[in-house]
Design an enzyme around this catalytic site. Structure first.
Site, PDB file in Angstrom:
ATOM      1  N   HIS A  85     -43.997 -11.966 -35.635  1.00 38.12           N
ATOM      2  CA  HIS A  85     -42.882 -12.697 -35.044  1.00 38.12           C
ATOM      3  C   HIS A  85     -42.736 -12.379 -33.555  1.00 38.12           C
ATOM      4  O   HIS A  85     -43.214 -11.352 -33.063  1.00 38.12           O
ATOM      5  CB  HIS A  85     -41.587 -12.365 -35.789  1.00 38.12           C
ATOM      6  CG  HIS A  85     -41.486 -13.041 -37.126  1.00 38.12           C
ATOM      7  ND1 HIS A  85     -40.460 -12.832 -38.008  1.00 38.12           N
ATOM      8  CD2 HIS A  85     -42.313 -13.944 -37.716  1.00 38.12           C
ATOM      9  CE1 HIS A  85     -40.646 -13.576 -39.082  1.00 38.12           C
ATOM     10  NE2 HIS A  85     -41.764 -14.254 -38.941  1.00 38.12           N
ATOM     11  N   GLU A  87     -40.242 -11.400 -31.771  1.00 40.86           N
ATOM     12  CA  GLU A  87     -39.523 -10.171 -31.404  1.00 40.86           C
ATOM     13  C   GLU A  87     -40.457  -8.960 -31.507  1.00 40.86           C
ATOM     14  O   GLU A  87     -40.455  -8.084 -30.643  1.00 40.86           O
ATOM     15  CB  GLU A  87     -38.310  -9.960 -32.321  1.00 40.86           C
ATOM     16  CG  GLU A  87     -37.299 -11.101 -32.285  1.00 40.86           C
ATOM     17  CD  GLU A  87     -37.542 -12.135 -33.381  1.00 40.86           C
ATOM     18  OE1 GLU A  87     -38.711 -12.514 -33.625  1.00 40.86           O
ATOM     19  OE2 GLU A  87     -36.551 -12.566 -33.988  1.00 40.86           O
TER      20      GLU A  87
HETATM   21 ZN   LIG Z   1     -38.968 -11.631 -37.544  1.00 39.85          ZN
END
Ligand SMILES: [Zn+2]
Length: 172
Positions: A85, A87
């Site tokens: 992801h 982040e």
């Molecule tokens: Zn995530």
């Protein structure tokens, strides 16, 4: 269009810090190969310096052309076991070992796996645009952990509705 202050000549209508960092996150998202969800993240230190950016994608060396981007089917035939992801990538792409007191700007409220990473590196605030998966177990678990860890979560109310970036020079 640019306008200027009558007193000083300073340009007005410039991007706020919040809009600027969110726009950097959204620009990073444009690099994603995911056909369904393009998410970007931007980490900012207390001096307002960008210290990490990322978008959702497969790990380095894992080909975008051989791993699946599907959302349905056998687990191993979906993107879920493989994708990193935004982040997580923003944290890993940072050159800093500690992100204490940093803020992460992210297009989408973080999932539970990213919440763990955000907490563990010392990020103190999450600024997000969309919370469209608020009712999912993943986001519920994420909120629970972020709340307990004292990480502030703030939905951005953008000052500018849109940021336009022109790459090709306009003809005179
Ligand atoms: Zn995530």
């Amino acid at each position: 269009m640019s306008t200027t202050s009558a007193n000083t000549g300073k340009r007005t209508g410039y991007l706020t810090w919040d809009d600027y960092f969110m726009a950097v996150a959204l620009l990073s998202a444009q690099r994603s190969k995911d056909p369904n969800t393009q998410v970007g993240a931007c980490i900012v230190n207390p001096h307002k310096h960008i210290v990490g950016v990322g978008y959702n994608g497969f790990p380095t060396g894992c080909s975008d052309d051989t791993l699946p981007w599907c959302r349905e089917g056998d687990f191993l035939d979906t993107k879920y076991p493989y994708v990193c992801h935004a982040e997580l990538n923003a944290v890993l792409n940072s050159s800093l070992s500690s992100l204490s007191d940093c803020i992460i700007y992210t297009a989408l409220f973080p999932c539970n796996e990213c919440a763990k990473v955000i907490i563990q590196v010392g990020i103190r605030e999450v600024v997000y645009l969309s919370d469209k998966y608020a009712d999912s177990d993943s986001v519920r678990a994420s909120r629970r952990m972020l709340d307990q860890a004292g990480v502030v979560c703030r939905r951005l109310a953008p000052a500018s509705p849109m940021v336009t970036i022109r790459l090709k020079e306009e003809k005179a």
